[in-house]
Motif scaffolding. Structure first.
Motif, PDB file in Angstrom:
ATOM      1  N   GLU A   6       0.829  -1.198   0.000  1.00  0.00           N
ATOM      2  CA  GLU A   6       0.000   0.000   0.000  1.00  0.00           C
ATOM      3  C   GLU A   6       0.867   1.253   0.000  1.00  0.00           C
ATOM      4  N   SER A   7       0.316   2.317  -0.544  1.00  0.00           N
ATOM      5  CA  SER A   7       0.970   3.612  -0.512  1.00  0.00           C
ATOM      6  C   SER A   7      -0.095   4.697  -0.611  1.00  0.00           C
ATOM      7  N   GLY A   8       0.303   5.921  -0.327  1.00  0.00           N
ATOM      8  CA  GLY A   8      -0.593   7.045  -0.474  1.00  0.00           C
ATOM      9  C   GLY A   8      -1.179   7.581   0.812  1.00  0.00           C
ATOM     10  N   GLY A  16     -10.469  16.989   3.493  1.00  0.00           N
ATOM     11  CA  GLY A  16      -9.470  16.769   2.473  1.00  0.00           C
ATOM     12  C   GLY A  16      -9.616  15.428   1.788  1.00  0.00           C
ATOM     13  N   SER A  17      -8.684  15.145   0.886  1.00  0.00           N
ATOM     14  CA  SER A  17      -8.734  13.927   0.090  1.00  0.00           C
ATOM     15  C   SER A  17      -7.383  13.234   0.070  1.00  0.00           C
ATOM     16  N   LEU A  18      -7.433  11.931  -0.088  1.00  0.00           N
ATOM     17  CA  LEU A  18      -6.258  11.107  -0.299  1.00  0.00           C
ATOM     18  C   LEU A  18      -6.613  10.010  -1.280  1.00  0.00           C
ATOM     19  N   ARG A  19      -5.633   9.536  -2.012  1.00  0.00           N
ATOM     20  CA  ARG A  19      -5.815   8.375  -2.856  1.00  0.00           C
ATOM     21  C   ARG A  19      -4.810   7.308  -2.457  1.00  0.00           C
ATOM     22  N   LEU A  20      -5.308   6.193  -2.021  1.00  0.00           N
ATOM     23  CA  LEU A  20      -4.475   5.067  -1.664  1.00  0.00           C
ATOM     24  C   LEU A  20      -4.281   4.162  -2.870  1.00  0.00           C
ATOM     25  N   GLY A 118      -0.156  -2.283   5.339  1.00  0.00           N
ATOM     26  CA  GLY A 118      -0.959  -1.180   5.815  1.00  0.00           C
ATOM     27  C   GLY A 118      -0.306   0.172   5.591  1.00  0.00           C
ATOM     28  N   THR A 119      -1.138   1.188   5.485  1.00  0.00           N
ATOM     29  CA  THR A 119      -0.669   2.561   5.366  1.00  0.00           C
ATOM     30  C   THR A 119      -1.523   3.444   6.264  1.00  0.00           C
TER      31      THR A 119
END
Length: 125
Positions: A6-8, A16-20, A118-119
């Motif tokens: 996993e990353s991101g 806010g936003s995140l993309r994994l 995991g991230t």
């Protein structure tokens, strides 16, 4: 055998936003249903989202419907989780999973053979 990375993850403010991203190193990626689970501090690991082998069907926990979107690119052996409108309660370690136990419902952790490390996602108010 499938290895998942996993990353991101990161720290963001509420709204806010995140993309994994989850990159799979194994072969025959399209043979696996893919999913995201998360584990918040002091909580059990819980289902977040899943996607069918072809990508034609997606599933979401009620808590993330309308905010998160799962997708996959079988040509790149990658699954994504776009997370928008993040809330503090989304704070958790997010795990990518791949499964072949199709007799089990998509929410069941036992249906997944392989897991990433995991991230961390942290959402502050």
């Amino acid at each position: 055998q499938v290895q998942l990375v996993e990353s991101g993850g990161g720290s963001v403010q509420a709204g806010g936003s995140l993309r994994l991203s989850c990159a799979a190193s194994g072969r025959a990626f399209s043979n696996y249903r893919m999913a995201w689970f998360r584990q918040a501090p002091g909580k059990e690991r819980r289902f977040v989202s899943a996607i069918s082998r072809s990508g034609g069907s997606t599933y979401y926990a009620d808590s993330v419907k309308g905010r998160f979107t799962i997708s996959r690119d079988n040509a790149k052996n990658t699954v994504f989780l776009q997370m928008n409108s993040l809330k503090p309660e989304d704070t958790a370690v997010y795990y990518c999973a791949a499964g072949t136990f199709y007799g089990l419902i998509y929410e069941n952790l036992s249906g997944y053979n392989y897991w990433g490390q995991g991230t961390q996602v942290t959402v502050s108010s």
